[in-house]
Write a protein that holds these residues in place. Structure first.
Motif, PDB file in Angstrom:
ATOM      1  N   VAL A   1       1.230  -1.385  -0.083  1.00 58.63           N
ATOM      2  CA  VAL A   1      -0.147   0.001   0.360  1.00 58.63           C
ATOM      3  C   VAL A   1       0.755   1.244  -0.274  1.00 58.63           C
ATOM      4  O   VAL A   1       2.143   1.449   0.518  1.00 58.63           O
ATOM      5  CB  VAL A   1      -1.111  -0.373   1.004  1.00 58.63           C
ATOM      6  N   ARG A   2       0.618   2.136  -1.317  1.00 57.00           N
ATOM      7  CA  ARG A   2       1.348   3.704  -0.829  1.00 57.00           C
ATOM      8  C   ARG A   2       0.218   4.682  -0.946  1.00 57.00           C
ATOM      9  O   ARG A   2      -0.763   4.805  -1.347  1.00 57.00           O
ATOM     10  CB  ARG A   2       2.327   3.803  -2.065  1.00 57.00           C
ATOM     11  N   ASN A   3       1.225   5.212   0.463  1.00 57.82           N
ATOM     12  CA  ASN A   3       0.416   6.895   0.407  1.00 57.82           C
ATOM     13  C   ASN A   3       1.266   7.830  -0.359  1.00 57.82           C
ATOM     14  O   ASN A   3       0.771   8.688  -0.846  1.00 57.82           O
ATOM     15  CB  ASN A   3       0.332   7.680   1.572  1.00 57.82           C
TER      16      ASN A   3
ATOM     17  N   SER B   1      10.707   1.782  -5.128  1.00 63.42           N
ATOM     18  CA  SER B   1      10.150   0.888  -7.303  1.00 63.42           C
ATOM     19  C   SER B   1       9.583   1.898  -7.673  1.00 63.42           C
ATOM     20  O   SER B   1       9.451   2.219  -9.105  1.00 63.42           O
ATOM     21  CB  SER B   1       9.663  -0.627  -6.815  1.00 63.42           C
ATOM     22  N   LEU B   2       8.141   2.474  -7.186  1.00 63.32           N
ATOM     23  CA  LEU B   2       7.652   3.376  -7.722  1.00 63.32           C
ATOM     24  C   LEU B   2       7.927   4.128  -8.831  1.00 63.32           C
ATOM     25  O   LEU B   2       7.668   4.836  -9.390  1.00 63.32           O
ATOM     26  CB  LEU B   2       6.318   3.298  -6.896  1.00 63.32           C
ATOM     27  N   CYS B   3       8.713   4.723  -8.187  1.00 60.88           N
ATOM     28  CA  CYS B   3       9.383   5.799  -8.825  1.00 60.88           C
ATOM     29  C   CYS B   3      10.366   5.307  -9.910  1.00 60.88           C
ATOM     30  O   CYS B   3      10.590   5.969 -10.952  1.00 60.88           O
ATOM     31  CB  CYS B   3      10.061   6.659  -7.447  1.00 60.88           C
TER      32      CYS B   3
ATOM     33  N   ASN C   1      12.745 -12.809  -8.093  1.00 63.36           N
ATOM     34  CA  ASN C   1      12.448 -10.804  -7.595  1.00 63.36           C
ATOM     35  C   ASN C   1      11.295 -10.426  -7.734  1.00 63.36           C
ATOM     36  O   ASN C   1      10.998  -9.431  -7.712  1.00 63.36           O
ATOM     37  CB  ASN C   1      13.558 -11.020  -9.173  1.00 63.36           C
ATOM     38  N   ASP C   2      10.273 -11.587  -6.736  1.00 67.09           N
ATOM     39  CA  ASP C   2       9.075 -10.950  -6.559  1.00 67.09           C
ATOM     40  C   ASP C   2       8.095  -9.701  -7.483  1.00 67.09           C
ATOM     41  O   ASP C   2       7.710  -8.676  -7.753  1.00 67.09           O
ATOM     42  CB  ASP C   2       8.933 -10.109  -5.334  1.00 67.09           C
ATOM     43  N   PRO C   3       8.156 -10.655  -8.772  1.00 71.49           N
ATOM     44  CA  PRO C   3       7.271  -9.806  -9.422  1.00 71.49           C
ATOM     45  C   PRO C   3       6.030  -9.229  -9.613  1.00 71.49           C
ATOM     46  O   PRO C   3       5.311  -9.569  -8.965  1.00 71.49           O
ATOM     47  CB  PRO C   3       7.342 -10.235 -11.095  1.00 71.49           C
TER      48      PRO C   3
ATOM     49  N   PHE D   1       4.142   0.405   2.972  1.00 71.55           N
ATOM     50  CA  PHE D   1       4.184  -0.450   4.214  1.00 71.55           C
ATOM     51  C   PHE D   1       3.700  -1.796   2.835  1.00 71.55           C
ATOM     52  O   PHE D   1       2.529  -2.216   1.512  1.00 71.55           O
ATOM     53  CB  PHE D   1       3.505  -0.782   5.148  1.00 71.55           C
ATOM     54  N   LYS D   2       4.309  -3.205   3.434  1.00 72.14           N
ATOM     55  CA  LYS D   2       4.064  -4.083   2.287  1.00 72.14           C
ATOM     56  C   LYS D   2       3.422  -5.831   3.485  1.00 72.14           C
ATOM     57  O   LYS D   2       3.858  -5.525   4.898  1.00 72.14           O
ATOM     58  CB  LYS D   2       5.373  -5.196   2.107  1.00 72.14           C
ATOM     59  N   LEU D   3       2.311  -6.301   3.054  1.00 67.91           N
ATOM     60  CA  LEU D   3       1.455  -6.409   4.046  1.00 67.91           C
ATOM     61  C   LEU D   3       1.596  -8.534   2.914  1.00 67.91           C
ATOM     62  O   LEU D   3       1.720  -7.976   2.170  1.00 67.91           O
ATOM     63  CB  LEU D   3       0.054  -6.445   3.726  1.00 67.91           C
TER      64      LEU D   3
ATOM     65  N   THR E   1       9.197  -3.818   6.854  1.00 69.22           N
ATOM     66  CA  THR E   1       8.311  -3.796   5.763  1.00 69.22           C
ATOM     67  C   THR E   1       7.518  -2.669   5.510  1.00 69.22           C
ATOM     68  O   THR E   1       6.450  -2.684   5.290  1.00 69.22           O
ATOM     69  CB  THR E   1       7.815  -4.769   6.365  1.00 69.22           C
ATOM     70  N   CYS E   2       7.868  -1.553   6.567  1.00 67.54           N
ATOM     71  CA  CYS E   2       6.709   0.229   6.076  1.00 67.54           C
ATOM     72  C   CYS E   2       8.121   1.207   5.638  1.00 67.54           C
ATOM     73  O   CYS E   2       9.228   0.965   5.897  1.00 67.54           O
ATOM     74  CB  CYS E   2       6.561   0.549   7.806  1.00 67.54           C
ATOM     75  N   ARG E   3       8.131   2.412   4.976  1.00 67.04           N
ATOM     76  CA  ARG E   3       8.054   3.279   5.196  1.00 67.04           C
ATOM     77  C   ARG E   3       7.901   3.904   5.751  1.00 67.04           C
ATOM     78  O   ARG E   3       6.622   4.268   5.648  1.00 67.04           O
ATOM     79  CB  ARG E   3       8.551   3.951   3.338  1.00 67.04           C
TER      80      ARG E   3
HETATM   81  P1  TMP Z   1       9.065  -0.921  -2.885  1.00 66.67           P
HETATM   82  O1  TMP Z   1       9.018   0.221  -3.637  1.00 66.67           O
HETATM   83  O2  TMP Z   1      10.839  -1.657  -3.053  1.00 66.67           O
HETATM   84  O3  TMP Z   1       8.835  -1.585  -3.704  1.00 66.67           O
HETATM   85  O4  TMP Z   1       8.869  -1.374  -1.241  1.00 66.67           O
HETATM   86  C1  TMP Z   1       7.993  -0.853  -1.121  1.00 66.67           C
HETATM   87  C2  TMP Z   1       6.683  -1.265   0.276  1.00 66.67           C
HETATM   88  O5  TMP Z   1       7.043  -3.012   0.812  1.00 66.67           O
HETATM   89  C3  TMP Z   1       7.914  -0.874   1.717  1.00 66.67           C
HETATM   90  O6  TMP Z   1       7.719  -0.318   2.757  1.00 66.67           O
HETATM   91  C4  TMP Z   1       9.312  -1.820   1.966  1.00 66.67           C
HETATM   92  C5  TMP Z   1       8.739  -2.827   2.115  1.00 66.67           C
HETATM   93  N1  TMP Z   1       9.437  -4.135   1.374  1.00 66.67           N
HETATM   94  C6  TMP Z   1       9.516  -5.173   1.602  1.00 66.67           C
HETATM   95  O7  TMP Z   1       8.770  -5.252   2.780  1.00 66.67           O
HETATM   96  N2  TMP Z   1      10.113  -5.772   1.660  1.00 66.67           N
HETATM   97  C7  TMP Z   1      10.625  -6.150  -0.166  1.00 66.67           C
HETATM   98  O8  TMP Z   1      11.018  -7.338  -0.536  1.00 66.67           O
HETATM   99  C8  TMP Z   1      10.832  -5.040  -0.697  1.00 66.67           C
HETATM  100  C9  TMP Z   1      11.033  -5.242  -1.582  1.00 66.67           C
HETATM  101  C10 TMP Z   1       9.784  -4.062  -0.158  1.00 66.67           C
END
Ligand code: TMP
Length: 237
Positions: free
Chosen positions: A93-95, A100-102, A128-130, A176-178, A197-199
């Motif tokens: 989820v991105r706010n 990677s979005l940029c 690589n988690d596509p 963040f990632k869930l 797992t969060c920014r």
């Molecule tokens: P990303 O911008 O690198 O795609 O990351 C998005 C969000 O996901 C960020 O909060 C960091 C988290 N993340 C993980 O928890 N595990 C991962 O392997 C990656 C690449 C990102």
């Protein structure tokens, strides 16, 4: 609750059996990786900080009606959780734009989105988690339509709960990632929610308070995990 044999070792955690077949122990390591394991390091105190932070955030989410795998924190770096089968989809989820979005869309960091973006990635280190869309997930039978829409809805609800919480401690929840898991006939929020797992950006200064300090060699890595532990959970007893 005694640790049995290790069932799975990931980059930042180990899952141990317990004497109850429905429960496992999730142990948080100090190990850190980035760029799918290419960059490796150790962040002293990360395991303890992430256990405390994840436990507190899972409790907060449970109180707000989100079903999770969390049972209780059982030591400084161990959590007792329900044994789920992880759905191999990572929901991000991105706010605010970053990461990677940029890179993918060629936009600058720091754009505040009018409404949050939910993205799905295939949880598969070898690939690589596509990034995947809903049609891929359904066609490849990674999740059913009702499971996918449920996970996305819950992800947005979690975003609302966590945004309010982080705001109250002077932090912007950037993204963040869930991960979710199947447990009996339900889907539960699983894995962890932590600075890994969060920014998290400090309000006002935009100082980075998360794993980007390690990924981007920004310095003050250990002290930032401890600062976030303190901000989120409070002083050690
Ligand atoms: P990303 O911008 O690198 O795609 O990351 C998005 C969000 O996901 C960020 O909060 C960091 C988290 N993340 C993980 O928890 N595990 C991962 O392997 C990656 C690449 C990102």
């Amino acid at each position: 609750m005694q640790k049995g044999k290790a069932l799975y070792e990931g980059k930042a955690k180990i899952i141990y059996e317990t004497d109850d077949p429905t429960l496992v122990i999730q142990h948080f390591k100090d190990d850190a990786t980035a760029f799918n394991g290419i960059k490796k390091g150790k962040i002293v105190g990360k395991g303890v900080a992430n256990t405390a932070i994840s436990s507190m955030l899972f409790e907060l989410l449970e109180k707000n009606g989100i079903p999770t795998h969390f049972i209780r924190k059982i030591s400084d770096d161990d959590m007792l959780v329900k044994k789920v089968r992880i759905v191999p989809v990572e929901l991000v989820v991105r706010n605010i734009s970053t990461g990677s979005l940029c890179k993918r869309y060629g936009v600058k960091e720091g754009l505040v989105f009018k409404s949050p973006i939910v993205e799905c990635y295939f949880k598969n280190d070898a690939l690589n988690d596509p990034l995947m869309n809903d049609d891929h997930i359904l066609a490849l039978e990674i999740a059913k339509a009702d499971e996918l829409s449920g996970m996305k809805q819950i992800a947005l609800k979690i975003n609302e709960i966590l945004k309010v919480f982080f705001d109250s401690i002077g932090v912007n929840l950037v993204d963040f990632k869930l991960e979710f898991g199947r447990y009996q006939d339900r889907i539960l929020l699983a894995d962890e929610i932590s600075p890994d797992t969060c920014r998290l950006w400090e309000k006002g200064t935009n100082r980075k308070l998360d794993k980007d300090r390690f990924r981007q060699d920004l310095g003050d890595v250990e002290s930032t995990y401890e600062e976030m532990r303190r901000r989120i959970v409070g002083e050690k007893k």
